[in-house]
Design a protein around this motif. Structure first.
Motif, PDB file in Angstrom:
ATOM      1  N   MET A  15       0.876  -1.162  -0.040  1.00 36.89           N
ATOM      2  CA  MET A  15       0.039   0.018  -0.002  1.00 36.89           C
ATOM      3  C   MET A  15       0.795   1.222   0.057  1.00 36.89           C
ATOM      4  O   MET A  15       0.570   2.254  -0.801  1.00 36.89           O
ATOM      5  N   ALA A  16       2.003   1.203   0.690  1.00 40.20           N
ATOM      6  CA  ALA A  16       2.728   2.702   0.874  1.00 40.20           C
ATOM      7  C   ALA A  16       3.508   2.725  -0.567  1.00 40.20           C
ATOM      8  O   ALA A  16       3.336   3.875  -0.928  1.00 40.20           O
ATOM      9  N   ALA A 193       9.426  -0.613   1.906  1.00 40.40           N
ATOM     10  CA  ALA A 193       9.747  -2.005   2.146  1.00 40.40           C
ATOM     11  C   ALA A 193       8.952  -2.636   3.286  1.00 40.40           C
ATOM     12  O   ALA A 193       9.181  -3.734   3.700  1.00 40.40           O
ATOM     13  N   GLY A 194       8.002  -1.844   3.922  1.00 41.95           N
ATOM     14  CA  GLY A 194       7.302  -2.535   5.037  1.00 41.95           C
ATOM     15  C   GLY A 194       8.044  -2.955   6.227  1.00 41.95           C
ATOM     16  O   GLY A 194       8.914  -2.411   6.658  1.00 41.95           O
ATOM     17  N   VAL A 200      16.430  -2.580   4.245  1.00 40.69           N
ATOM     18  CA  VAL A 200      16.722  -1.798   2.898  1.00 40.69           C
ATOM     19  C   VAL A 200      17.554  -0.684   3.333  1.00 40.69           C
ATOM     20  O   VAL A 200      18.514  -0.120   2.684  1.00 40.69           O
ATOM     21  N   ARG A 216       0.936  -9.744  14.359  1.00 43.46           N
ATOM     22  CA  ARG A 216      -0.557  -9.500  14.471  1.00 43.46           C
ATOM     23  C   ARG A 216      -1.353 -10.652  13.761  1.00 43.46           C
ATOM     24  O   ARG A 216      -1.161 -10.867  12.623  1.00 43.46           O
ATOM     25  N   GLY A 326       0.055  -0.207  12.216  1.00 43.92           N
ATOM     26  CA  GLY A 326      -1.274  -0.863  12.049  1.00 43.92           C
ATOM     27  C   GLY A 326      -2.276  -0.054  11.533  1.00 43.92           C
ATOM     28  O   GLY A 326      -3.507  -0.184  11.486  1.00 43.92           O
ATOM     29  N   PHE A 327      -1.754   0.857  10.789  1.00 44.63           N
ATOM     30  CA  PHE A 327      -2.572   2.037  10.163  1.00 44.63           C
ATOM     31  C   PHE A 327      -2.450   2.377   8.639  1.00 44.63           C
ATOM     32  O   PHE A 327      -2.880   3.511   8.243  1.00 44.63           O
TER      33      PHE A 327
HETATM   34  C1  LIG Z   1      -3.167  -8.337  10.962  1.00 44.94           C
HETATM   35  C2  LIG Z   1      -3.168  -6.914  10.554  1.00 44.94           C
HETATM   36  C3  LIG Z   1      -4.180  -6.123  10.571  1.00 44.94           C
HETATM   37  C4  LIG Z   1      -4.023  -4.764  10.011  1.00 44.94           C
HETATM   38  N1  LIG Z   1      -5.170  -4.053  10.059  1.00 44.94           N
HETATM   39  C5  LIG Z   1      -5.271  -2.757   9.540  1.00 44.94           C
HETATM   40  C6  LIG Z   1      -6.378  -1.956   9.486  1.00 44.94           C
HETATM   41  O1  LIG Z   1      -7.513  -2.331   9.655  1.00 44.94           O
HETATM   42  N2  LIG Z   1      -6.209  -0.673   9.019  1.00 44.94           N
HETATM   43  C7  LIG Z   1      -5.133  -0.115   8.607  1.00 44.94           C
HETATM   44  O2  LIG Z   1      -5.132   0.923   8.262  1.00 44.94           O
HETATM   45  N3  LIG Z   1      -3.871  -0.882   8.552  1.00 44.94           N
HETATM   46  C8  LIG Z   1      -3.972  -2.117   9.112  1.00 44.94           C
HETATM   47  N4  LIG Z   1      -2.822  -2.883   9.218  1.00 44.94           N
HETATM   48  C9  LIG Z   1      -1.790  -2.316   8.877  1.00 44.94           C
HETATM   49  C10 LIG Z   1      -1.413  -2.055   7.288  1.00 44.94           C
HETATM   50  O3  LIG Z   1      -1.679  -3.741   6.689  1.00 44.94           O
HETATM   51  C11 LIG Z   1      -0.179  -1.947   7.041  1.00 44.94           C
HETATM   52  O4  LIG Z   1       0.289  -0.633   7.787  1.00 44.94           O
HETATM   53  C12 LIG Z   1       0.379  -1.688   5.501  1.00 44.94           C
HETATM   54  O5  LIG Z   1      -0.277  -2.822   4.968  1.00 44.94           O
HETATM   55  C13 LIG Z   1       1.706  -1.434   5.146  1.00 44.94           C
HETATM   56  O6  LIG Z   1       2.003  -1.308   3.979  1.00 44.94           O
HETATM   57  P1  LIG Z   1       3.352  -1.332   3.389  1.00 44.94           P
HETATM   58  O7  LIG Z   1       3.187  -1.077   1.750  1.00 44.94           O
HETATM   59  O8  LIG Z   1       4.197  -0.586   4.103  1.00 44.94           O
HETATM   60  O9  LIG Z   1       3.919  -2.910   3.696  1.00 44.94           O
HETATM   61  P2  LIG Z   1       3.597  -4.270   2.778  1.00 44.94           P
HETATM   62  O10 LIG Z   1       2.116  -4.597   2.260  1.00 44.94           O
HETATM   63  O11 LIG Z   1       4.304  -5.220   3.607  1.00 44.94           O
HETATM   64  O12 LIG Z   1       4.598  -4.024   1.594  1.00 44.94           O
HETATM   65  C14 LIG Z   1       5.895  -3.910   1.593  1.00 44.94           C
HETATM   66  C15 LIG Z   1       6.197  -4.511   0.417  1.00 44.94           C
HETATM   67  O13 LIG Z   1       7.767  -4.352   0.111  1.00 44.94           O
HETATM   68  C16 LIG Z   1       8.487  -5.646  -0.710  1.00 44.94           C
HETATM   69  N5  LIG Z   1       9.738  -5.597  -0.011  1.00 44.94           N
HETATM   70  C17 LIG Z   1      10.348  -5.880   0.993  1.00 44.94           C
HETATM   71  N6  LIG Z   1      11.699  -5.745   1.075  1.00 44.94           N
HETATM   72  C18 LIG Z   1      11.998  -6.032  -0.620  1.00 44.94           C
HETATM   73  C19 LIG Z   1      13.272  -6.092  -1.312  1.00 44.94           C
HETATM   74  N7  LIG Z   1      14.411  -6.302  -0.587  1.00 44.94           N
HETATM   75  N8  LIG Z   1      13.206  -5.953  -2.554  1.00 44.94           N
HETATM   76  C20 LIG Z   1      11.880  -5.815  -3.232  1.00 44.94           C
HETATM   77  N9  LIG Z   1      10.807  -5.568  -2.572  1.00 44.94           N
HETATM   78  C21 LIG Z   1      10.806  -5.646  -1.201  1.00 44.94           C
HETATM   79  C22 LIG Z   1       7.575  -6.656   0.176  1.00 44.94           C
HETATM   80  O14 LIG Z   1       7.691  -7.706  -0.470  1.00 44.94           O
HETATM   81  C23 LIG Z   1       6.129  -5.974   0.374  1.00 44.94           C
HETATM   82  O15 LIG Z   1       5.500  -6.366  -0.706  1.00 44.94           O
HETATM   83  C24 LIG Z   1      -3.058  -4.300   9.562  1.00 44.94           C
HETATM   84  C25 LIG Z   1      -1.809  -5.159   9.691  1.00 44.94           C
HETATM   85  C26 LIG Z   1      -2.034  -6.228   9.996  1.00 44.94           C
HETATM   86  C27 LIG Z   1      -0.668  -7.097   9.946  1.00 44.94           C
END
Ligand SMILES: Cc1cc2nc3c(=O)[nH]c(=O)nc-3n(C[C@H](O)[C@H](O)[C@H](O)COP(=O)(O)OP(=O)(O)OC[C@H]3O[C@@H](n4cnc5c(N)ncnc54)[C@H](O)[C@@H]3O)c2cc1C
Length: 369
Positions: A15-16, A193-194, A200, A216, A326-327
Motif C-alpha cells: 500500500m505504501a 519496504a514495510g 533496505v 498480529r 497498524g494504520f
Molecule cells: C493483522 C493486521 C491487521 C491490520 N489491520 C489494519 C487495518 O484495519 N487498517 C489499517 O489501516 N491498517 C491495518 N494494518 C496495517 C497495514 O496492513 C499496514 O500498515 C500496511 O499494509 C503497510 O503497507 P506497506 O506497503 O508498508 O507494507 P507491505 O504491504 O508489507 O509492503 C511492503 C512490500 O515491500 C516488499 N519488499 C520488502 N523488501 C523488499 C526488497 N528487498 N526488494 C523488493 N521488495 C521488497 C515486500 O515484498 C512487500 O510487498 C494491519 C496489519 C496487520 C498485519
C-alpha cells in the motif's frame, strides 16, 4: 539484461509504495520494485481492513482524518462503526479513550449496559459500559491497492515483480540498484519496504534500526448465533481483542497481539489463535462452531509509533515511506500525498497542508536515539 534508468526507484509495491507511485507517477519517472510475484502479498493483503479515526492515537489521527474523504471519493469505504467495550478493569482505559476522542474532535457516544447489549447482543454482563465511534468504516483494501497500482501504471510507472532488491550502491550523484529482474539506476531511492524497511536502509547505508516489525494474528470463525452484517467492530478498551463480522455470518477475531519478530513471511502461532478464542469466549456468550482459517501479518513501527516520511538526514537521495504500523491502509492517501510533496520538494496540497510534517520526519527518530 538492460539497465533501467529512472528518476525514482520505490522499493516495495504494498500500500505504501503503490499509493506513493500513484501520487507522483505523472510528475517523475518511477520504477516500483517488488520482491513478490503479487504486490500486496505481505501486510497489505493481511489487514483487518478498517478505517477508525482514533486508531493509533493523536499522532496518527491527522493522517487518518485527512484520508477519510479521499477514501470515500475512491468508493472503498463501507459503514461499520466501532463499539469500544470495557469490563471493570477497563473502565479507566475507556475514560482515557473518551478524553482522547473529545480532544481529537471525533464523534462518540457513551453507552450504558442496555445500549451495549443492544449493539452487541450476547456481550457478557462483565462488560458494563462502552463507547460508540460511529464514523468507523470497512475499507475495500484490495480495490484500493489495485486502483493505486493501475493509476501508477497509467501514468507510466514501471512495476517490476519477482524482483528482490539485493544491493544498493551510491554511484555518482545517484543509486545503482541490483535486483533479480535487472539493474536499475535512479536519482532517488524510496524505502517503502514495510517490515523490511530497516534491511533496505542498511543496504543503502542509512540508519538501519528505525523500524521493528510485530506479528498480529487474525482468525476467521463460524459462530453460533451467526454474526449479523451490521454488527460493529468491537474493540476491547484494554487492547486484548477486537472482532468484526465477515460475510456469511462469520467473525474476524484478533487477540491484538504484538510480538516483535524479524521480517519474514509470517504465519499465525497456535497459541495466539487459542488466546484469541479464549478472550472472545470471555467477552460474548456465542459458541465457536468452527475455526475456518487464521493468518498473521507484520505491523512495523518506529520507536515512537508514528510513520516516517522524508529524506534520510545522513544518506543523500534516500527517502523514507515506512513505519505505517497498524494504520497503513487507513492513512494511505494522505500519507502518500504528504510523502509526495516532501519527495518532490513541493508545498503539500490542501488535504494535508495543515499537517505538521516534522512529526513524521526521519531525523526525529535519529534524534530520539
Ligand atoms: C493483522 C493486521 C491487521 C491490520 N489491520 C489494519 C487495518 O484495519 N487498517 C489499517 O489501516 N491498517 C491495518 N494494518 C496495517 C497495514 O496492513 C499496514 O500498515 C500496511 O499494509 C503497510 O503497507 P506497506 O506497503 O508498508 O507494507 P507491505 O504491504 O508489507 O509492503 C511492503 C512490500 O515491500 C516488499 N519488499 C520488502 N523488501 C523488499 C526488497 N528487498 N526488494 C523488493 N521488495 C521488497 C515486500 O515484498 C512487500 O510487498 C494491519 C496489519 C496487520 C498485519
Amino acid at each position: 539484461m538492460s539497465v533501467i534508468r529512472t528518476d525514482i526507484a520505490i522499493i516495495g509495491a504494498g500500500m505504501a509504495g503503490a499509493s506513493l507511485a500513484a501520487m507522483i507517477g505523472d510528475r517523475a519517472r518511477i520504477v516500483l520494485i517488488e520482491r513478490e510475484a503479487q504486490p500486496g502479498y505481505h501486510s497489505t493483503g493481511r489487514s483487518a481492513a478498517f478505517w477508525q479515526e482514533s486508531y493509533g492515537g493523536p499522532q496518527v489521527q491527522p493522517l487518518t482524518t485527512a484520508s477519510g474523504p479521499l477514501l470515500k471519493a475512491e468508493g472503498v469505504l463501507h459503514p461499520r462503526g466501532t463499539i469500544h467495550v470495557a469490563d471493570a478493569d477497563g473502565e479507566r482505559a475507556l475514560e482515557s479513550l473518551a478524553a482522547e476522542l473529545a480532544g481529537g474532535g471525533i464523534d462518540f457516544t457513551v453507552l450504558d449496559r442496555a445500549a451495549l447489549e443492544a449493539a452487541v447482543p450476547g456481550i457478557r454482563p462483565a462488560f458494563r459500559r462502552g463507547i460508540g465511534e460511529p464514523s468507523c468504516r470497512d475499507i475495500d483494501v484490495a480495490m484500493l491497492h489495485a486502483r493505486f497500482l493501475a493509476r501508477a501504471r497509467a501514468a507510466g510507472t514501471t512495476l517490476l515483480v519477482d524482483a528482490p532488491l539485493d544491493g544498493v550502491e551510491r554511484v555518482g550523484g545517484g543509486w545503482r540498484l541490483a535486483t533479480r529482474a535487472g539493474e536499475v539506476r535512479a536519482d532517488v531511492v524510496v524505502n517503502a519496504a514495510g517490515a523490511w524497511a530497516s534491511a533496505v536502509a542498511a543496504m543503502a547505508g542509512a540508519m538501519p534500526t528505525l523500524v521493528q516489525p510485530f506479528r498480529r494474528t487474525i482468525v476467521q470463525l463460524a459462530v453460533d448465533p451467526p454474526t449479523v452484517p451490521d454488527l460493529p467492530l468491537v474493540m476491547d478498551a484494554r487492547g486484548r481483542f477486537y472482532f468484526k463480522p465477515e460475510a456469511g455470518g462469520r467473525l474476524w477475531l484478533s487477540p491484538h497481539d504484538e510480538t516483535p519478530v524479524d521480517p519474514h513471511d509470517v504465519a499465525p502461532e497456535e497459541l495466539d489463535v487459542a488466546v484469541a478464542i479464549d478472550r472472545l469466549e470471555q467477552a460474548v456468550e456465542w459458541r465457536v462452531v468452527k475455526r475456518e482459517r487464521a493468518w498473521a501479518g507484520l505491523r512495523s513501527f518506529a520507536p515512537d509509533r508514528a510513520p516516517i516520511y522524508g529524506f534520510d538526514p545522513h544518506a543523500p537521495g534516500f527517502f523514507w515511506c515506512a513505519g505505517q504500523g497498524g494504520f497503513g491502509i487507513q492513512t494511505a492517501p494522505a500519507g502518500a500525498m504528504l510523502a509526495a510533496a516532501l519527495l518532490l520538494r513541493q508545498p503539500p496540497p490542501e488535504p494535508v497542508s495543515a499537517i505538521d510534517a516534522a512529526r513524521y520526519a526521519p531525523d526525529r527518530v535519529y534524534r530520539a536515539g
